[in-house]
Design a protein around this motif. Structure first.
Motif, short mmCIF file in Angstrom:
data_model
loop_
_atom_site.label_atom_id
_atom_site.label_comp_id
_atom_site.label_asym_id
_atom_site.label_seq_id
_atom_site.Cartn_x
_atom_site.Cartn_y
_atom_site.Cartn_z
N HIS A 1 0.82 -1.22 0.00
CA HIS A 1 0.00 0.00 0.00
C HIS A 1 0.85 1.26 0.00
O HIS A 1 0.50 2.24 -0.64
CB HIS A 1 -0.99 -0.02 1.16
CG HIS A 1 -2.15 -0.93 0.88
ND1 HIS A 1 -2.19 -2.23 1.32
CD2 HIS A 1 -3.27 -0.75 0.14
CE1 HIS A 1 -3.30 -2.81 0.87
NE2 HIS A 1 -3.97 -1.92 0.16
N ILE A 2 1.97 1.22 0.73
CA ILE A 2 2.90 2.36 0.61
C ILE A 2 3.34 2.48 -0.84
O ILE A 2 3.37 3.57 -1.42
CB ILE A 2 4.12 2.16 1.53
CG1 ILE A 2 3.68 2.12 2.99
CG2 ILE A 2 5.13 3.29 1.32
CD1 ILE A 2 4.83 1.86 3.96
N GLY A 3 3.64 1.32 -1.43
CA GLY A 3 4.05 1.31 -2.83
C GLY A 3 2.99 1.91 -3.73
O GLY A 3 3.28 2.70 -4.62
N LEU A 4 1.74 1.55 -3.48
CA LEU A 4 0.63 2.07 -4.29
C LEU A 4 0.58 3.59 -4.20
O LEU A 4 0.48 4.30 -5.21
CB LEU A 4 -0.69 1.47 -3.80
CG LEU A 4 -1.97 1.97 -4.44
CD1 LEU A 4 -2.04 1.55 -5.89
CD2 LEU A 4 -3.20 1.47 -3.69
N LEU A 5 0.71 4.07 -2.98
CA LEU A 5 0.61 5.51 -2.76
C LEU A 5 1.77 6.26 -3.42
O LEU A 5 1.56 7.21 -4.18
CB LEU A 5 0.62 5.77 -1.25
CG LEU A 5 -0.25 6.92 -0.78
CD1 LEU A 5 -1.70 6.56 -1.00
CD2 LEU A 5 0.02 7.22 0.67
N VAL A 6 2.99 5.79 -3.12
CA VAL A 6 4.17 6.46 -3.68
C VAL A 6 4.15 6.36 -5.21
O VAL A 6 4.44 7.33 -5.91
CB VAL A 6 5.46 5.84 -3.12
CG1 VAL A 6 6.68 6.50 -3.76
CG2 VAL A 6 5.52 6.01 -1.61
N GLY A 7 3.79 5.18 -5.72
CA GLY A 7 3.76 4.99 -7.16
C GLY A 7 2.77 5.90 -7.83
O GLY A 7 3.07 6.53 -8.86
N LEU A 8 1.58 6.02 -7.25
CA LEU A 8 0.56 6.91 -7.81
C LEU A 8 1.04 8.35 -7.81
O LEU A 8 0.96 9.06 -8.81
CB LEU A 8 -0.73 6.82 -6.99
CG LEU A 8 -1.80 5.83 -7.46
CD1 LEU A 8 -2.96 5.85 -6.49
CD2 LEU A 8 -2.27 6.19 -8.85
N LEU A 9 1.58 8.77 -6.64
CA LEU A 9 2.08 10.14 -6.51
C LEU A 9 3.15 10.42 -7.56
O LEU A 9 3.12 11.45 -8.24
CB LEU A 9 2.68 10.35 -5.12
CG LEU A 9 1.69 10.76 -4.04
CD1 LEU A 9 2.39 10.85 -2.70
CD2 LEU A 9 1.10 12.11 -4.42
N PRO B 1 6.57 -2.59 -5.77
CA PRO B 1 5.21 -2.18 -6.10
C PRO B 1 5.13 -0.73 -6.55
O PRO B 1 4.42 -0.41 -7.50
CB PRO B 1 4.46 -2.38 -4.78
CG PRO B 1 5.21 -3.43 -4.07
CD PRO B 1 6.65 -3.24 -4.45
N ALA B 2 5.91 0.15 -5.91
CA ALA B 2 5.87 1.56 -6.27
C ALA B 2 6.31 1.75 -7.72
O ALA B 2 5.68 2.47 -8.49
CB ALA B 2 6.75 2.38 -5.34
N ARG B 3 7.38 1.06 -8.09
CA ARG B 3 7.87 1.21 -9.46
C ARG B 3 6.83 0.70 -10.46
O ARG B 3 6.55 1.34 -11.47
CB ARG B 3 9.17 0.44 -9.64
CG ARG B 3 9.68 0.52 -11.06
CD ARG B 3 10.92 -0.30 -11.23
NE ARG B 3 12.09 0.55 -11.20
CZ ARG B 3 13.29 0.16 -11.62
NH1 ARG B 3 13.46 -1.05 -12.07
NH2 ARG B 3 14.30 0.98 -11.58
N ASN B 4 6.22 -0.42 -10.13
CA ASN B 4 5.20 -0.99 -11.02
C ASN B 4 3.99 -0.06 -11.14
O ASN B 4 3.54 0.24 -12.25
CB ASN B 4 4.80 -2.36 -10.47
CG ASN B 4 3.72 -3.01 -11.31
OD1 ASN B 4 2.54 -2.82 -11.05
ND2 ASN B 4 4.12 -3.74 -12.32
N VAL B 5 3.50 0.42 -9.99
CA VAL B 5 2.32 1.30 -10.02
C VAL B 5 2.65 2.57 -10.80
O VAL B 5 1.84 3.06 -11.58
CB VAL B 5 1.86 1.64 -8.59
CG1 VAL B 5 0.84 2.77 -8.59
CG2 VAL B 5 1.26 0.42 -7.93
#
Lengths: 342, 328, 298
Positions: C105-113, C169-173
């Protein structure tokens, strides 16, 4: 006006330096988070292991730990001291063989790890890609399917889990390979017989870890990725056009398909080579292979932070240098679209 | 038609279907009979998915693994006549393709090997088909390219260094390299702006005239047919529904589908709203019985729903596949 | 509103039925269900199993239904392998799940941002993500775990793992977000004056969420693997049963060479099954989400 490649080079170098700097800062901050009381617990565990310690040594160890965890001096001093240690890989004297510098001990084990991972990475890259591309050319779909299914099962398994399975088979069911190496021969080679001894020792010690690394990475990752790439390239318009032109099948496979599969695969190889310092630590330990993995295990038991930190910074620097080489030299050599960018 | 009426390519009773599964196939081309004379420019028209691209691939003898074909494609070569659908692929690759017939595929902007210099595309063919040595091949390629009015240094470039229009011209130049007797061009100018379209087409037509090759242009763009072709073949749902001299065809198309195609074209001075054709082309997995156009045909009769229409022949080689023209 | 939710539920169920058509997904799901059932079975284990020498030691498996405790034999410290295995499985799954809940979820947030921001904000987030992605995970976690050994529990270990787990995950998102933002529908939405947050929530997020699910599953795999690796080095929660500590103790007592295969084999078999099961699920979802992959094969 700069040449576009020079611009690219400067740009990527900057990115690498910044990335290294961030990685450094992260490891710095994480160590800062360690509570001060931890130091005495650590020293207690060193003492517990029955090492004979002079009081002076004890004080020096304490000093080293206090400094590493940023418990002495002003924040600025701490930061600069840590920066220097990080980039010179100089984390002070090791605890396990006090007062030999940790750097020297790591250097003694390093060739074994680098040797193992260099050889296995290159072998699995060659084997996996050859098989993957070959399978995509073969009409036999049964074979292709079977190999794909085996690969998909192997892919998610880490080396060390496979190592445990292998160790079980080879040490217990079919005892061919020795699992407990006698002693690490010195890497200093004076005569030909020394060299032969070292080579024999290396192959005996490296066989099982090498097999488990090669099975997983060749038939897992490299096989799957090269097969997928190759299959999608075969349907690319420029390959179909070559077929329509009547270009020989052999030439299409080499100059058209293989050439294009190589671009991402060489890239990935460069990245994989970046992890040769830390790629198979657990596997090395499980097989009692005299590399960084076994050293790390020793240092964990004793609480030898200087050694653990040296291995950590070495791994970080290795990965970042390989990324930099990839972004600049490797791409430049293999992809004309970057080499001759307009 | 200026060069005479010697036949160069004949297609006899061609069927082509893509096998999706043992029980399911897409019948892309059904019962097609065609002939091409040397030196003529023939257009194949029809909307996307009507089987025209599959037809040219079959005419070229390029059969993809999932495509199953029946019938014969007879090509006249120096020492007789061969059936492109029965000779083996190695023979076509070595002796026929590019030497006698060549092919300009769709998306011709992006079909050069990105890892090979443009020149290597030429020398590769010269070495293979004319057995030239490397230096000789480079020299011949250079002269050839200059002959076509391109700069010699394009040969040293990689495809991505050239503009899209330039790359298309290179593909045309490649297709003409061995002075083939027949050139197939599958949507050669789609995805190009109108100005470039005109330039490229003119280029192709000039070279075709110079070499006396037969040119077969496949496109859904009726204005290209009007501008370039001498004879037009209209396809609908895998059938050839009409075949006619282009000029006469545009004045008075006979098949209802052809009429709809022509009516959709804008004309000078006409301010009326263009008439579209209602409905969708039929599924080629389960084509409708009888005439395949009957569900959309404004003149559809009882018989159209039951029986496939015969081909009615007129003067000038005009042929229509429609019940309206059957005298009863 | 309820209509909206119902529509979404029905969409999810159609996706699920489509996924069920893939053999790989069915196998993965079956393995996962078996694993979860085994993990739930750990609730039935008698408290006494945790005590050392509560049972005879080094007992080989006995296929006697009356004595379930000894089904898989006992260890050298007199504990039944059956109960250790199912408890270890449950704990490892919890570690994986909690790490995935935090990290992905951190990844999702950072990735989206990172995906939606431009200019220097973008450069900063990209550099941050990239430097964490190329951080060698195991050595860093080893140093951290060495220092935090004393406070390690089932709940803090996932926190430590999450320090690294968010980066992939962040990179992927981020890359998915970028590819969605470049599409025509986004321009259309922008030009038609829909609010930016609205675009993110209604146009970008639904697309990213599918990939988020694969990231979530992959993070579980990664975390279970990492815990095992740390444990083999003796850096996990050695007083608790996890798949990793089980291997650690077995290795420590030289179970392999003494022929106590029933101690060593269960954790290995379970780890391999979990990894294959979860990977099959995540790769089928990725396969479903990526039309280009769907084109060939299958």
């Amino acid at each position: 006006m700069l040449h576009p490649f020079a611009k690219h080079l400067i740009n990527r170098t900057l990115v690498a330096v910044v990335t290294l700097f961030i990685a450094f800062n992260v490891s710095y901050l994480l160590l800062r988070a360690i509570p001060a009381s931890a130091v005495d617990t650590m020293l207690a565990s060193v003492a517990q292991l029955g090492q004979r310690l002079d009081p002076e040594d004890y004080i020096r160890m304490r000093q080293t730990l206090m400094e590493l965890f940023g418990l002495t001096g002003s924040p600025v001093d701490q930061y600069i001291a840590y920066l220097r240690r990080f980039f010179l890989l100089d984390f002070g004297p090791s605890f396990m063989a006090f007062p030999t510098p940790a750097r020297n001990i790591v250097a003694r084990f390093l060739p074994w790890t680098v040797g193992l991972l260099l050889v296995t990475t290159v072998i699995s890259w060659l084997a996996g890609n050859t098989l993957g591309v070959f399978v995509s050319f073969v009409k036999n779909r049964r074979l292709s399917r079977t190999l794909e299914n085996i690969a998909i099962m192997l892919y998610p398994i880490p080396y060390y889990v496979l190592s445990l399975a292998l160790i079980y088979i080879f040490a217990f069911l079919i005892p061919i390979f020795s699992l407990s190496p006698v002693s690490v021969p010195s890497i200093r080679i004076a005569s030909i017989s020394d060299a032969i001894n070292v080579a024999i020792y290396f192959f005996r010690a490296a066989a099982l870890p090498a097999i488990s690394i090669i099975i997983v990475s060749a038939f897992g990752w490299w096989f799957l990725s090269s097969r997928t790439l190759s299959i999608s390239t075969i349907t690319e318009d420029y390959v179909v056009f070559a077929k329509l032109r009547g270009v020989d099948i052999g030439r299409i496979r080499g100059k058209y398909v293989l050439r294009s599969v190589m671009v991402p695969q060489v890239t990935a190889l460069a990245l994989a080579l970046g992890t040769i310092f830390s790629g198979a630590l657990v596997t090395e330990y499980i097989f009692a292979y005299p590399g960084l993995g076994s050293l790390l295990y020793q240092s964990i038991i004793i609480g030898d932070y200087p050694i653990a930190l040296t291995i950590l910074s070495l791994s970080i620097i290795g990965v970042i240098i390989s990324m930099w080489l990839l972004d600049t030299v490797v791409y430049y050599v293999i992809d004309p679209r970057i080499r001759y960018a307009r | 038609m200026s060069i005479g009426n010697t036949s160069i390519l004949r297609a006899v009773d061609i069927y082509g279907e893509y096998v999706v599964s043992p029980l399911l196939s897409v019948k892309a081309v059904t019962n097609v009979i065609l002939h091409m004379n040397s030196g003529e420019i023939v257009g194949i028209a029809g909307e996307s998915g009507c089987g025209k691209s599959t037809l040219v691939k079959i005419l070229y003898g390029y059969i993809e693994p999932s495509l199953r074909v029946r019938g014969r494609v007879l090509l006249n070569i120096d020492d007789g006549t061969i059936d492109l659908l029965s000779v083996d692929e190695e023979y076509k690759r070595g002796r026929i393709w590019w030497r006698y017939i060549s092919y300009i595929p769709q998306n011709s902007m992006n079909i050069l090997n990105p890892y090979m210099r443009v020149g290597d595309h030429f020398t590769e063919l010269l070495k293979k088909h004319l057995n030239l040595e490397k230096d000789e091949a480079i020299r011949v390629a250079g002269e050839y390219v200059e002959d076509l009015g391109l700069r010699k240094d394009v040969l040293k470039a990689f495809p991505h260094q050239l503009s899209g229009g330039m790359r298309q011209r290179i593909v045309v130049a490649l297709s003409l390299l061995l002075k083939p007797r027949v050139i197939f061009a599958d949507e050669p100018t789609t995805a190009v702006d109108v100005v470039l379209q005109k330039v490229l087409l003119q280029y192709l037509l000039d070279k075709q005239k110079e070499y006396g090759s037969t040119l077969i242009i496949v496109t859904h763009d009726m204005s290209i047919h009007a501008m370039a072709t001498e004879r037009i073949i209209v396809m609908y749902a895998g059938h050839v529904v009409e075949e006619a001299p282009t000029e006469l065809f545009y004045e008075d198309p006979k098949h209802p589908y052809s009429r709809a195609l022509i009516n959709s074209l804008p004309r000078l001075g006409d301010k009326g709203i263009r008439q579209g054709l209602a409905g969708q082309p039929p599924s080629l997995i389960n084509p409708p019985p009888g005439c395949r156009f009957h569900p959309r045909c404004p003149y559809s009769m009882d018989i159209c729903r039951r029986e496939e229409p015969p081909i009615n022949k007129y003067e000038n080689g005009w042929r229509v596949k429609c019940w309206l023209y059957v005298k009863r | 509103m309820s209509l909206n939710i119902r529509a979404k539920l029905s969409k999810i169920s159609t996706v699920f039925y489509t996924l069920l058509r893939y053999t790989r997904f069915r196998i993965g799901l079956a393995i996962l269900i078996v694993m979860v059932l085994l993990a739930l079975a750990s609730l039935t284990s008698p408290p006494v199993y945790r005590r050392w020498y509560a049972y005879p030691k080094d007992r080989p498996p006995q296929f006697n239904l009356a004595a379930m405790d000894l089904l898989l034999g006992t260890t050298s410290n007199g504990r039944p392998v059956t109960y250790i295995t199912i408890n270890a499985l449950a704990n490892s799954l919890i570690i994986g799940l909690v790490t995935a809940l935090i990290g992905s979820h951190i990844g999702l947030l950072v990735g989206l941002l990172s995906g939606i921001s431009r200019g220097y904000k973008e450069s900063v987030t990209v550099l941050l993500i990239d430097s964490f992605v190329c951080m060698p995970g195991l050595p860093l976690l080893i140093v951290l775990a060495m220092a935090l050994k004393n406070i390690m529990t089932i709940h803090t270990l996932p926190l430590i793992l999450s320090v690294i787990a968010w980066a992939w995950p962040a990179r992927n998102v981020r890359s998915i977000t970028l590819s969605v933002m470049g599409r025509e529908m986004i321009y259309l939405a922008r030009f038609s004056g829909i609010k930016f947050t609205g675009i993110i929530v209604h146009e970008v997020l639904p697309y990213v969420l599918g990939w988020h699910l694969t990231n979530f599953i992959n993070t579980i795999i990664w975390a279970i693997g990492m815990e095992t690796a740390l444990a083999i080095f003796g850096l996990s929660i050695l007083s608790e049963d996890t798949l990793g500590t089980m291997i650690y103790w077995a290795l420590n007592y030289n179970a392999l060479f003494r022929g106590l295969w029933w101690w060593m084999l269960p954790p290995i078999v379970i780890i391999i099954s979990i990894f294959i099961g979860l990977y099959f699920i995540s790769s089928s979802i990725a396969f479903y989400l990526n039309p280009r992959l769907r084109g060939h094969s299958q």
